[in-house]
Design an enzyme around this catalytic site. Structure first.
Site, PDB file in Angstrom:
ATOM      1  N   TYR A  61       0.821  -1.220   0.000  1.00  0.00           N
ATOM      2  CA  TYR A  61       0.000   0.000   0.000  1.00  0.00           C
ATOM      3  C   TYR A  61       0.855   1.270   0.000  1.00  0.00           C
ATOM      4  O   TYR A  61       0.655   2.168   0.823  1.00  0.00           O
ATOM      5  CB  TYR A  61      -0.948   0.023   1.217  1.00  0.00           C
ATOM      6  N   TYR A 187     -12.412  -7.555   6.428  1.00  0.00           N
ATOM      7  CA  TYR A 187     -11.226  -7.582   5.566  1.00  0.00           C
ATOM      8  C   TYR A 187     -10.910  -9.041   5.262  1.00  0.00           C
ATOM      9  O   TYR A 187     -10.833  -9.873   6.179  1.00  0.00           O
ATOM     10  CB  TYR A 187     -10.011  -6.914   6.235  1.00  0.00           C
ATOM     11  N   LYS A 310      -1.795 -16.898   7.985  1.00  0.00           N
ATOM     12  CA  LYS A 310      -0.961 -16.087   8.887  1.00  0.00           C
ATOM     13  C   LYS A 310      -0.090 -16.901   9.835  1.00  0.00           C
ATOM     14  O   LYS A 310       1.011 -17.274   9.464  1.00  0.00           O
ATOM     15  CB  LYS A 310      -1.842 -15.105   9.664  1.00  0.00           C
TER      16      LYS A 310
END
Ligand SMILES: Cc1ncc(COP(=O)(O)O)c(C=O)c1O
Length: 477
Positions: A61, A187, A310
């Protein structure tokens, strides 16, 4: 911009490539050969290294025109990141919530090394291997699910979950069920399918307007505790809805919000009533982070499909999994006449990478071993409870501080919500000064510490958070 493109092409195809090769010392043997360019790139000064980083490398980002600052990490061990400039930072982020055992963990290092000596990778199409099968089987046992697709990353596991839901309904002749329902503030990742079910305002919908498919969004669970909005929208749209996608209990990157388990019981009932598949995205919450091993364990609700990622490899390598019940796994391929229809249409190159699977198995082993203090308590639970109590106690002082809207803790997650966004560059600068590492998101300064963290290191984190929110330079308003 055109200049930059021209420069890149020249680098790849023109004389510079030739010079990279021909300046190599002619006396070097093939085993000691190091391309001069690679040697320079690895050995250049820290300031040159950061210059190349700033002008050439995209970080998550960021814009190459106005990049946010990056800190050069030289090494990492336990809960400490050591910078090339010598500072040591206690890690409050676990490298985006993945590195639960800390860095340079001897047991995880050994698992990688052992697997390396037999095979680092083989294709999973037509071939199989022990680490992949053992991991898939273990994950099924740990979740109560029946089948596993072991894939590359969290976003990809969400893509697979969406495909599974669509293929299931297609195989059952419900071809109209081709959209998804989800909640605001969610998300689920950065690939196209995943982006399309992220929060419609804070997500990337405006950046890809006209390209992302339009799904149905309901109120955040915290604002719709009895699921009345979800119920209404399912009533209206269920003919076109294949699945509900939701992060159980904790809405992570979309705002770090916690919501009551009862929402999930009601959501399960509604999904059953409307022939809608229930997908739990446990990529952030899995492996104890929210205080139960899976966030779904706060309820007795079972999803039809579950995504995990993750912390799966203890943050060592990218790996994720999409798990499903037998009903979904078999239903995908069942044709209406009872025969076998399409297979699951997914199969990237690094499916079930053995190195990553081997380290994931060792990570699970470390999490579930008995804790030293009490054999009845698994290691992860002892650590998460200790971290949670510390965060509760030490972040409480933030509640009365100016500009703080809310302080919340669940499991090993601590969040201080402010009344305006924090300045990422200023917080980064302040972190170096304080010897800690956080990357705030919007109005939230939050921490997901590695489970191996020691109490004195946790103090550095919580004191650091209080000092950051006190510092007006770190706030944008
Ligand atoms: C809940 C949730 N789902 C999906 C993802 C995407 O995972 P990855 O970044 O591994 O693609 C994330 C990442 O933050 C996440 O928090």
């Amino acid at each position: 911009m055109f200049k930059a493109i021209a420069r890149t092409n020249k680098r790849l195809h023109g004389p510079p490539l030739q010079s990279l090769l021909t300046t190599a010392s002619s006396s070097s043997t093939s085993s000691s050969f190091v391309l001069p360019h690679i040697r320079t790139a690895l050995e250049r000064s820290t300031s040159d290294h950061l210059d190349v980083d700033r002008t050439t490398i995209f970080h998550p980002y960021t814009s190459l025109l106005n990049p946010t600052p990056t800190l050069p990490v030289a090494s990492a061990s336990g809960a400490t990141l050591t910078l090339e400039t010598g500072e040591e930072l206690i890690d409050g982020m676990s490298s985006w919530w993945a590195c639960v055992h800390g860095y340079n963990n001897p047991a995880l290092n050994a698992a990688v090394t052992k697997q390396l000596s037999s095979m680092s990778h083989v294709m999973f199409g037509g071939l199989t291997h022990r680490p992949g099968v053992a991991l898939g089987d273990t994950l099924c046992k740990l979740t109560g699910m029946d089948s596993a697709f072991i894939c590359d990353s969290g976003s990809i596991s969400v893509e697979i979950a969406l495909k599974m839901a669509l293929q299931y309904h297609r195989a059952n002749n419900s071809t109209g069920k081709s959209r998804f329902i989800t909640v605001e503030g969610g998300y689920h990742g950065d690939t196209f399918g995943a982006m399309s079910v992220c929060d419609p305002v804070n997500g990337m919908h405006s950046a890809f307007e006209g390209v992302l498919p339009k799904h149905v969004f309901c109120k955040k669970p915290g604002e719709d505790p009895d699921c009345s909005d979800l119920s209404e929208k399912l009533e209206k749209h269920s003919d076109s809805i294949a699945a509900l996608v939701i992060e159980p209990i904790v809405q992570g990157a979309g705002g770090m919000r916690f919501y009551p388990p009862s929402y999930l019981n009601k959501a399960r009932e509604l999904c059953d009533a409307h022939d809608v598949i229930l997908i739990f995205d446990e990529i952030a919450t899995g492996f104890g982070r929210a205080g139960e091993f899976w966030a779904k364990d706060y309820t007795n609700v079972m999803p039809d499909i579950m995504c995990i990622g993750k912390a799966l490899t203890g943050g060592y390598m990218t790996l994720a999994a999409t798990l499903s019940t037998l009903k979904i796994a078999q239903g995908i391929s069942k044709s209406p006449d009872g025969g076998v229809a399409l297979p699951l249409m997914h199969g990237p190159t690094f499916t079930a990478n053995p190195l990553a699977c081997a380290v994931a198995l060792e990570s699970i082993n470390l999490l579930l071993r008995p804790s030293e203090e009490d054999e009845q308590v698994p290691w992860w639970k002892g650590r998460v409870d200790m971290i949670g109590s510390h965060l509760e106690e030490n972040l409480a002082a933030a509640k009365d501080m100016p500009h703080v809207v809310d302080v919340r803790v669940m499991g090993a997650i601590g969040v201080v919500e402010m009344d305006a966004p924090l300045s990422v560059p200023e917080v980064t600068r302040k972190c170096v000064e304080l010897g800690c590492w956080f990357r705030p998101f919007g109005n939230n300064l939050y921490t997901f510490p590695p489970y191996v963290i020691e109490k004195h290191e946790l103090e550095v984190l919580t004191n650091g958070m209080l000092k950051i929110i006190e510092d007006k330079k770190c706030r944008t308003v």
